[in-house]
Scaffold this active site. Structure first.
Site, PDB file in Angstrom:
ATOM      1  N   ASP A 199      -1.657  -8.270   9.220  1.00 61.82           N
ATOM      2  CA  ASP A 199      -0.730  -7.162   9.407  1.00 61.82           C
ATOM      3  C   ASP A 199      -1.021  -6.155   8.289  1.00 61.82           C
ATOM      4  OD1 ASP A 199       1.346  -5.385   9.398  1.00 61.82           O
ATOM      5  OD2 ASP A 199       2.936  -6.875   9.591  1.00 61.82           O
ATOM      6  N   GLN A 202       1.300  -2.022   5.846  1.00 61.45           N
ATOM      7  CA  GLN A 202       1.584  -1.446   4.526  1.00 61.45           C
ATOM      8  C   GLN A 202       0.301  -1.264   3.721  1.00 61.45           C
ATOM      9  OE1 GLN A 202       4.588  -0.368   3.472  1.00 61.45           O
ATOM     10  NE2 GLN A 202       5.802  -1.175   5.153  1.00 61.45           N
TER      11      GLN A 202
END
Ligand code: PLP
Length: 406
Positions: A199, A202
């Site tokens: 993921d 960020q």
């Protein structure tokens, strides 16, 4: 030379006032503001260049298709993917991870198979795996963070068993700012035949990303955190995994031929892009990534590292503030609680009165909140356009909140 004032002037919203005070925007972890070039690109796309993409034979459809398809190459360059066909365009990380859950994991995993997650995952990298747990008996195993918020890559590798079929892990925590050593994890996991989904929502905002160097199988990004429009995003998929994946959604564009009896799918990556896409959002996303690459990801990272060190020193200098997550090399993302009765929501309301935008709540990270033993935190998350003066504004506003609640 990194000229933060020049960069600030590229973002029109940063010169507005909120509650009679200059805006101090520290909610970049939730969504970043947009530079004028992105706003202009959206305006241009809708006012001069709009049409549906693919299949059209007229001028505007060809133009829109060219612009839209051009973004695949921009994303490949941004992530250093070897081939733009490894990039599937979508609406953001949530769609990207769901696509892997439905299209890759669901057909392959059986009851008792294991997926490894860290305790600091965002719900977007938790709930799709709960679907597999609920629907087909897949087991989710969790790797905890250390007291400083760091994640030991060896602890992840030690948790692999003969049943482990996927590691799905954030590259950078949206709550703690912790950066995870993904490369060590992929090397160790691949040696045991386990693919790794990252993921990157960020991390891609704060540091250069090289998917070939990381060696990951999937890498998900989301446009609105990367100074682009909401509803845009992409997932990098290694060609070997792409070949194993089944389409998640069916519809127009992802097919070559449809008859009453059968369907012939388009080639990847189009096979995984059903329906009319977010055309203008994706075009704006491409412009945002070009803007970031022009600033230079190394320069952005260096600027934010300075902000991080300054903010960390100032926040930890307040003995009534508890900063959650102090791992070295973390991103400039600070979650904190205030000693005493003040709830995170009340603190953020006081900060808002001073024009300071932060986020308060569980940050879509329920398991991490349980692990930390808190129900909510305030989060100040910095971006390419933030300044040390804004750190000072945050601290002044926190001191006011502390006086009010002490
Ligand atoms: N993963 C992380 C680490 C995030 O911070 C977020 C957004 O907050 C997401 C996933 C979900 O991104 P989106 O809502 O854009 O799909």
């Amino acid at each position: 030379m990194y000229d933060v004032e020049k960069i600030r002037s590229d973002f029109p919203i940063l010169s507005r006032q909120v509650n009679g005070k200059p805006l101090t925007y520290l909610d970049n972890g939730a969504s970043a503001q947009k530079p004028q070039v992105v706003i202009d690109a959206i305006n241009q796309a809708y006012s001069q260049e709009y049409s549906n993409v693919h299949r059209g034979l007229h001028y505007l459809s060809n133009l829109a298709t060219e612009k839209y398809e051009g973004v695949r190459g921009i994303i490949a360059k941004f992530l250093n993917a070897a081939n733009e066909d490894s990039i599937i365009l979508n609406s953001g990380t949530t769609e990207g991870i769901n696509m892997v859950a439905y299209g890759w994991a669901m057909p392959r995993l059986q009851a008792g198979d294991e997926i490894l997650l860290s305790v600091m995952e965002h719900h977007a990298n938790i709930v799709p795996w709960h679907f597999l747990r609920e629907r087909q008996g897949v087991v989710i195993k969790w790797v905890d963070t250390a007291a400083d918020g760091s994640l030991d890559p060896q602890a992840v590798l030690d948790a692999i068993t003969s049943k482990t079929k996927l590691i799905a892990m954030t590259h950078c925590s949206n709550v703690l700012g912790t950066v995870v050593d993904i490369k060590t994890i992929t090397v160790g996991a691949h040696a045991r035949g386990v693919p790794v989904l990252v993921d990157g929502s960020q991390s891609a905002v704060h540091m250069p990303v090289d998917v070939q160097d990381l060696g990951c199988d999937f890498f998900a990004i989301t446009g609105h955190k990367l100074y682009g429009p909401s509803g845009s995003g992409a997932i990098y998929v290694h060609p070997d995994r792409m070949a194993e994946m089944r389409p998640f959604m069916g519809g127009g564009d992802m097919i070559r031929e449809v008859s009453k009896e059968a369907v012939i799918y388009n080639d990847p990556p189009m096979m995984f892009e059903a329906g009319t896409p977010g055309i203008v959002q994706t075009i704006g996303f491409g412009v945002a990534l070009e803007y970031m690459m022009e600033l230079g990801m190394d320069s952005i990272a260096a600027h934010e590292a300075e902000l991080r060190d300054y903010a960390m020193a100032r926040l930890t200098g307040l003995n009534w503030i508890n900063v959650q997550g102090q791992a070295s090399g973390k991103a400039a993302i600070f979650s904190f609680t205030m000693e005493g009765a003040a709830h995170a929501h009340d603190i953020s309301t006081i900060l808002d009165k001073k024009g300071v935008a932060v986020r308060a709540g569980h940050h879509c990270a329920g398991p991490l909140m349980d692990h930390l033993g808190v129900s909510a935190t305030c989060r100040a998350s910095f971006g390419a356009y933030n300044t040390k003066a804004e750190v000072d504004t945050l601290i002044d506003a926190l001191e006011l909140a502390h006086e009010l609640f002490a």
